[in-house]
Write an enzyme that holds these catalytic residues in place. Structure first.
Site, short mmCIF file in Angstrom:
data_model
loop_
_atom_site.label_atom_id
_atom_site.label_comp_id
_atom_site.label_asym_id
_atom_site.label_seq_id
_atom_site.Cartn_x
_atom_site.Cartn_y
_atom_site.Cartn_z
N CYS A 78 0.85 -1.20 0.00
CA CYS A 78 0.00 0.00 0.00
C CYS A 78 0.88 1.25 0.00
CB CYS A 78 -0.93 -0.03 1.21
SG CYS A 78 -2.14 -1.37 1.14
N ARG B 26 -2.00 7.41 -4.94
CA ARG B 26 -2.15 8.66 -5.69
C ARG B 26 -2.33 8.46 -7.19
NH1 ARG B 26 1.80 11.48 -6.33
NH2 ARG B 26 3.47 10.16 -5.52
N SER C 125 -1.49 -5.89 2.25
CA SER C 125 -0.55 -5.14 3.08
C SER C 125 -0.14 -6.04 4.23
CB SER C 125 -1.21 -3.86 3.62
OG SER C 125 -0.36 -3.21 4.56
N TYR D 69 1.47 -10.58 1.96
CA TYR D 69 1.64 -10.71 0.51
C TYR D 69 1.46 -12.14 0.01
CZ TYR D 69 3.90 -6.19 1.44
OH TYR D 69 4.19 -4.92 1.87
N LEU E 96 6.32 -1.85 -4.12
CA LEU E 96 7.12 -1.98 -2.90
C LEU E 96 8.44 -1.22 -3.01
CD1 LEU E 96 6.65 -5.83 -2.38
CD2 LEU E 96 5.60 -4.02 -1.01
N HIS F 206 11.68 -5.77 -4.45
CA HIS F 206 11.12 -6.13 -5.75
C HIS F 206 11.49 -7.53 -6.20
CE1 HIS F 206 10.01 -1.93 -7.55
NE2 HIS F 206 9.50 -2.13 -6.35
N LYS G 186 9.32 1.23 -11.14
CA LYS G 186 10.76 1.39 -11.34
C LYS G 186 11.43 1.69 -10.00
CE LYS G 186 10.48 5.56 -10.11
NZ LYS G 186 11.18 5.96 -8.88
N ASP H 226 15.82 6.14 -6.83
CA ASP H 226 14.47 6.71 -6.78
C ASP H 226 14.26 7.79 -7.84
OD1 ASP H 226 11.91 6.69 -5.13
OD2 ASP H 226 12.39 8.82 -5.17
N TYR I 191 13.30 22.27 -7.22
CA TYR I 191 12.63 21.31 -8.10
C TYR I 191 12.98 21.58 -9.56
CZ TYR I 191 8.95 18.45 -10.15
OH TYR I 191 8.26 17.49 -10.86
#
Length: 332
Positions: free
Chosen positions: A17, A23, A42, A63, A79, A84, A102, A182, A240
């Site tokens: 989750c 989003r 979860s 899971y 996750l 992964h 990704k 990330d 940003y």
């Protein structure tokens, strides 16, 4: 690729989750006629319940229980990156197609193994770089092919964000956090998209926060065999930025908000040639919806584009090269 319009929707289970699921991914899965969310798992049942109250499906605690369900054809994995490989592997061995956020894994050997498992079982494994599915990049590529800035000499891309709260998962190196995996994967993937399969690593600098032993920023330099360079910037201690730029023999082309444009955002292509400047406003698109649609169509048609796995493996090689070949700077 054939559009199986009359097919039954793919029954999707979600493992984890995560915020990105809440989003972006789950709203897209819910809205897509070719997919149906049937279960959300979860490690905490109450969290799974909260997600299913909004998006439907059955809440599942743990899971493994989701992978045992007969009403799950495919699994979405948002996750942390370090988890992964295990859960993609377990999902594939349970006979489920997989859409994974990704980066697919934290290194190329793991990615190779997972794609081999998927091929052996006739299943689709897709890395969810959602920005690849926005038509703006195809339109930019077409402009470049038409010679709007002459011959491409260099490419630059930047994706940087301001610092996050102290406990944010991006600062947790033990679960695959850090700016390279990330955030840095975006400009690296964009370089591969536009400059092709022969990109090679030249050099990089990774800036580590010493106390948390996590990468918070970096720069990388890649090149094609013809000497077209890619200068890439990424980080999470910056103002940003979210853009790319091409410099050519007769001009330059650039765009903003290239990696995470809102669904209603109309991209603007900027072109400068000597004393002439022009702008092109492109249509808005929901890249998450298009990514989900591409995955669903591939599953339902049985056509699993080999270039998807090949692109993911090349991407993993470049990320590995940046991580292992960089000069590491620690502060304070």
């Amino acid at each position: 690729m054939e559009n199986p319009a009359n097919a039954n929707p793919i029954r999707v289970g979600v493992i984890g989750c995560a915020d990105i699921a809440w989003r972006r991914a789950l709203p897209a899965l819910e809205a897509e006629p070719l997919t149906e969310v049937t279960a959300i798992a979860s490690r905490r049942w109450d969290r799974a319940k909260r997600f299913t109250e909004r998006f439907g499906g059955e809440p599942v605690e743990g899971y493994p229980a989701l992978l045992e369900r007969d009403d799950v054809d495919a699994v979405y994995v948002p996750l942390p990156a370090v988890l992964h490989a295990e859960w993609i592997d377990r999902a594939l061995r349970a006979g489920k197609h997989v859409l994974a956020e990704k980066p697919l894994t934290t290194d190329r050997p793991q990615a190779e193994r997972l794609f081999a498992v998927a091929r052996e079982r006739g299943l689709l494994l897709m890395e969810n770089f959602m920005f690849l599915h926005h038509p703006q990049h195809r339109q930019v590529a077409d402009m470049l092919d038409e010679g709007v800035i002459g011959e491409i000499r260099s490419f630059a891309a930047s994706f940087t964000i301001p610092p996050k709260p102290q406990g944010d998962i991006r600062y947790q190196a033990d679960v695959g956090g850090g700016a390279l995996l990330d955030i840095g994967v975006y400009p690296i993937r964009a370089a591969g998209l536009f400059l092709g399969a022969d990109l090679e690593f030249v050099g990089a600098v990774l800036r580590h926060e010493r106390d948390r032993d996590v990468v918070v920023g970096g720069n990388a330099l890649l090149t094609t065999r013809q000497g077209v360079t890619a200068q890439l910037t990424f980080g999470m201690e910056h103002a940003y930025t979210n853009n790319y730029e091409f410099r050519g023999s007769t001009g330059r082309l650039w765009m903003n908000r290239v990696f995470t444009p809102p669904a209603t955002y109309q991209p603007v292509v900027h072109i400068e040639r000597q004393d002439h400047a022009e702008q092109f406003v492109l249509p808005a698109h929901d890249q998450f919806a298009k990514s989900i649609r591409a995955f669903a169509q591939a599953v339902l048609s049985g056509e699993h584009p080999r270039e998807w796995s090949e692109d993911s493996l090349r991407q993993a090689s470049l990320v590995d090269a940046v991580r292992t070949g960089a000069r590491d700077i620690y502060f304070p």
